[in-house]
Design a protein around this motif. Structure first.
Motif, PDB file in Angstrom:
ATOM      1  N   PHE A  54       0.823  -1.202   0.000  1.00  0.00           N
ATOM      2  CA  PHE A  54       0.000   0.000   0.000  1.00  0.00           C
ATOM      3  C   PHE A  54       0.864   1.262   0.000  1.00  0.00           C
ATOM      4  N   GLU A  55       2.034   1.182   0.628  1.00  0.00           N
ATOM      5  CA  GLU A  55       2.968   2.307   0.592  1.00  0.00           C
ATOM      6  C   GLU A  55       3.752   2.311  -0.709  1.00  0.00           C
ATOM      7  N   SER A  58       1.456   3.662  -3.386  1.00  0.00           N
ATOM      8  CA  SER A  58       0.556   4.693  -2.868  1.00  0.00           C
ATOM      9  C   SER A  58       0.102   5.682  -3.935  1.00  0.00           C
ATOM     10  N   ARG A  61      -3.514   4.538  -7.706  1.00  0.00           N
ATOM     11  CA  ARG A  61      -4.820   4.340  -7.087  1.00  0.00           C
ATOM     12  C   ARG A  61      -5.499   3.069  -7.560  1.00  0.00           C
ATOM     13  N   THR A  64      -3.822   0.130  -5.498  1.00  0.00           N
ATOM     14  CA  THR A  64      -4.223   0.068  -4.097  1.00  0.00           C
ATOM     15  C   THR A  64      -5.711  -0.271  -3.961  1.00  0.00           C
TER      16      THR A  64
END
Length: 202
Positions: A54-55, A58, A61, A64
């Motif tokens: 997720f990092e 990031s 979009r 994620t």
């Protein structure tokens, strides 16, 4: 196989939570046991130049959004109650020290279930010791002793050393499972783990 399946984990990982929910039934089908091995994921990431997806993605979009959708889909199709933590990324240093202290004790599995559920079912903020104490007491765990372990310098160092030892074995994230010398990373590798167990000599 006679030795237990090793489950390398940190409570901060939603994928570790989902694998934790699925693994017991899988190993039961093959008459296997599981040994939980706590590590600090930030320590593992630092040592392997890695980071949570997720990092890492990031700014993507679509990626994620898919990762979040996949977590919920995985849980739904396996009948697992799951909610993305409102406190993600979760700081679990105290909870993981408690997990190390719990290792081998009669209430270890109850502790692990309680903390995993607190984060990924109930959305509790486990980086706060008072919240952890409430969780321990609600689950009839030895709260005072665990609380002492969570701030114990020796436990803190042992957890760091255990994390570094996992890296030396090839671990770069969680969940990681070992069946003998064979390593399996991520919840989606459980099918390959089961295949490995089904083909193992009796």
């Amino acid at each position: 196989m006679t030795q237990p399946i090793e489950f390398i984990f940190d409570f901060c990982s939603p994928n570790a939570f989902l694998a934790h929910k699925v693994l017991p039934e899988l190993t039961k089908r093959h008459d296997q046991t599981v040994r939980y091995v706590p590590v600090l994921l930030p320590t593992v990431f630092k040592a392997t130049n890695n980071q949570n997806p997720f990092e890492a993605f990031s700014e993507n979009r679509q990626k994620t959004a898919y990762l979040t959708h996949d977590l919920h889909r995985y849980a739904r199709r396996r009948g697992v109650s799951f909610h993305m933590s409102p406190h993600f990324p979760v700081n679990t240093k105290f909870a993981m020290r408690g997990a190390l202290f719990a290792s081998g004790k009669a209430w270890e599995s109850r502790y692990i279930d309680a903390i995993f559920d607190a984060i990924w079912v109930h959305g509790q903020k486990v980086d706060e010791l008072n919240v952890l104490m409430d969780i321990l007491q609600e689950n009839e765990l030895p709260a005072r002793k665990i609380r002492e372990a969570m701030t114990d310098a020796e436990i803190k160092q042992q957890l760091k050393e255990q994390s570094k030892a996992a890296v030396k074995r090839g671990v770069f994230g969680v969940p990681t499972m070992f069946a003998g010398t064979e390593m399996f990373f991520g919840k989606n590798s459980l099918a390959n783990l089961e295949l490995e167990l089904s083909q193992a000599p009796a």
